[in-house]
Each structure stands twice: as C-alpha cells, then as structure tokens.
Design a protein around this motif. Structure first.
Motif, PDB file in Angstrom:
ATOM      1  N   ASN A 298      18.048  -4.296 -22.002  1.00 31.64           N
ATOM      2  CA  ASN A 298      18.432  -4.513 -23.394  1.00 31.64           C
ATOM      3  C   ASN A 298      17.201  -4.710 -24.286  1.00 31.64           C
ATOM      4  N   ILE A 299      16.011  -4.438 -23.753  1.00 27.46           N
ATOM      5  CA  ILE A 299      14.782  -4.551 -24.537  1.00 27.46           C
ATOM      6  C   ILE A 299      14.677  -3.347 -25.474  1.00 27.46           C
ATOM      7  N   LYS A 300      14.425  -3.634 -26.735  1.00 30.80           N
ATOM      8  CA  LYS A 300      14.250  -2.576 -27.725  1.00 30.80           C
ATOM      9  C   LYS A 300      12.758  -2.284 -27.863  1.00 30.80           C
ATOM     10  N   LEU A 301      12.342  -1.084 -27.452  1.00 31.09           N
ATOM     11  CA  LEU A 301      10.924  -0.741 -27.469  1.00 31.09           C
ATOM     12  C   LEU A 301      10.324  -0.842 -28.864  1.00 31.09           C
ATOM     13  N   ALA A 302      11.090  -0.586 -29.885  1.00 33.15           N
ATOM     14  CA  ALA A 302      10.585  -0.663 -31.256  1.00 33.15           C
ATOM     15  C   ALA A 302      10.230  -2.094 -31.648  1.00 33.15           C
ATOM     16  N   ASP A 303      10.811  -3.083 -30.970  1.00 33.75           N
ATOM     17  CA  ASP A 303      10.549  -4.486 -31.295  1.00 33.75           C
ATOM     18  C   ASP A 303       9.371  -5.080 -30.514  1.00 33.75           C
ATOM     19  N   ILE A 304       8.803  -4.335 -29.594  1.00 33.71           N
ATOM     20  CA  ILE A 304       7.702  -4.858 -28.781  1.00 33.71           C
ATOM     21  C   ILE A 304       6.400  -4.769 -29.570  1.00 33.71           C
ATOM     22  N   ASN A 305       5.689  -5.911 -29.656  1.00 34.69           N
ATOM     23  CA  ASN A 305       4.417  -5.956 -30.378  1.00 34.69           C
ATOM     24  C   ASN A 305       3.211  -5.899 -29.441  1.00 34.69           C
ATOM     25  N   ALA A 306       3.353  -6.399 -28.242  1.00 33.20           N
ATOM     26  CA  ALA A 306       2.238  -6.417 -27.298  1.00 33.20           C
ATOM     27  C   ALA A 306       2.777  -6.465 -25.869  1.00 33.20           C
ATOM     28  N   VAL A 307       1.971  -5.982 -24.941  1.00 27.80           N
ATOM     29  CA  VAL A 307       2.330  -6.040 -23.524  1.00 27.80           C
ATOM     30  C   VAL A 307       1.105  -6.453 -22.726  1.00 27.80           C
ATOM     31  N   PHE A 308       1.343  -6.910 -21.520  1.00 24.33           N
ATOM     32  CA  PHE A 308       0.266  -7.290 -20.613  1.00 24.33           C
ATOM     33  C   PHE A 308       0.629  -6.813 -19.220  1.00 24.33           C
ATOM     34  N   ALA A 309      -0.328  -6.232 -18.522  1.00 23.36           N
ATOM     35  CA  ALA A 309      -0.068  -5.772 -17.155  1.00 23.36           C
ATOM     36  C   ALA A 309      -1.282  -6.047 -16.284  1.00 23.36           C
ATOM     37  N   ILE A 310      -1.019  -6.313 -15.035  1.00 19.95           N
ATOM     38  CA  ILE A 310      -2.087  -6.526 -14.062  1.00 19.95           C
ATOM     39  C   ILE A 310      -2.000  -5.398 -13.039  1.00 19.95           C
ATOM     40  N   SER A 311      -3.132  -4.823 -12.725  1.00 21.95           N
ATOM     41  CA  SER A 311      -3.139  -3.812 -11.670  1.00 21.95           C
ATOM     42  C   SER A 311      -4.226  -4.164 -10.674  1.00 21.95           C
ATOM     43  N   LEU A 312      -4.007  -3.773  -9.465  1.00 25.68           N
ATOM     44  CA  LEU A 312      -4.955  -4.049  -8.398  1.00 25.68           C
ATOM     45  C   LEU A 312      -5.586  -2.737  -7.962  1.00 25.68           C
ATOM     46  N   HIS A 313      -6.884  -2.686  -8.048  1.00 24.22           N
ATOM     47  CA  HIS A 313      -7.614  -1.489  -7.623  1.00 24.22           C
ATOM     48  C   HIS A 313      -8.536  -1.892  -6.483  1.00 24.22           C
ATOM     49  N   MET A 314      -8.321  -1.305  -5.341  1.00 26.12           N
ATOM     50  CA  MET A 314      -9.133  -1.656  -4.178  1.00 26.12           C
ATOM     51  C   MET A 314      -9.932  -0.438  -3.731  1.00 26.12           C
ATOM     52  N   HIS A 315     -11.219  -0.603  -3.626  1.00 23.85           N
ATOM     53  CA  HIS A 315     -12.051   0.457  -3.066  1.00 23.85           C
ATOM     54  C   HIS A 315     -11.885   0.433  -1.560  1.00 23.85           C
ATOM     55  N   GLN A 316     -11.801   1.586  -0.972  1.00 23.41           N
ATOM     56  CA  GLN A 316     -11.638   1.680   0.471  1.00 23.41           C
ATOM     57  C   GLN A 316     -12.978   2.071   1.088  1.00 23.41           C
ATOM     58  N   PRO A 317     -13.679   1.112   1.675  1.00 26.66           N
ATOM     59  CA  PRO A 317     -14.982   1.431   2.269  1.00 26.66           C
ATOM     60  C   PRO A 317     -14.818   2.265   3.534  1.00 26.66           C
TER      61      PRO A 317
END
Length: 57
Positions: free
Chosen positions: A17-36
């Motif tokens: 029920n989230i209205k995309l037009a009403d969103i002012n900001a977002v936050f996301a975390i991603s994990l990036h792992m180098h594979q040695p």
C-alpha cells in the motif's frame, strides 16, 4: 547455505500500500564481498573462494 540458494519463494510482498509518489527518501544496505583466490586441490592451483565453497559443500 543450500537452503538459502535453493529457496524459490519471493522475498518481497506481492502487493503493497506504499505510494511511490509519496516517498521522499530511501536507504538500503548492500554487502559486497571480494572473493580472494586460494590454493586448492592436489596441484595447489589458485581458485576463487566461491568456487571452492561450491565444490566442497
């Protein structure tokens, strides 16, 4: 680890029920792992850590 990789159900809700037009900001975390590269096998040849994990479950 196999339970995560073989999980075939959606990880998000099919509707919201989230209205995309009403969103002012977002936050996301991603994990990036180098594979040695690591020495593996009888010849001690270099392979990626991810490849080793798939071959040695």
């Amino acid at each position: 680890m196999l339970s995560v990789v073989n999980y075939d159900q959606p990880v998000s809700l099919p509707t919201t029920n989230i209205k995309l037009a009403d969103i002012n900001a977002v936050f996301a975390i991603s994990l990036h792992m180098h594979q040695p590269t690591i020495p593996a096998g009888h010849s001690r040849s270099l392979i990626s850590n991810l490849q080793y994990m798939f071959e040695h479950q």
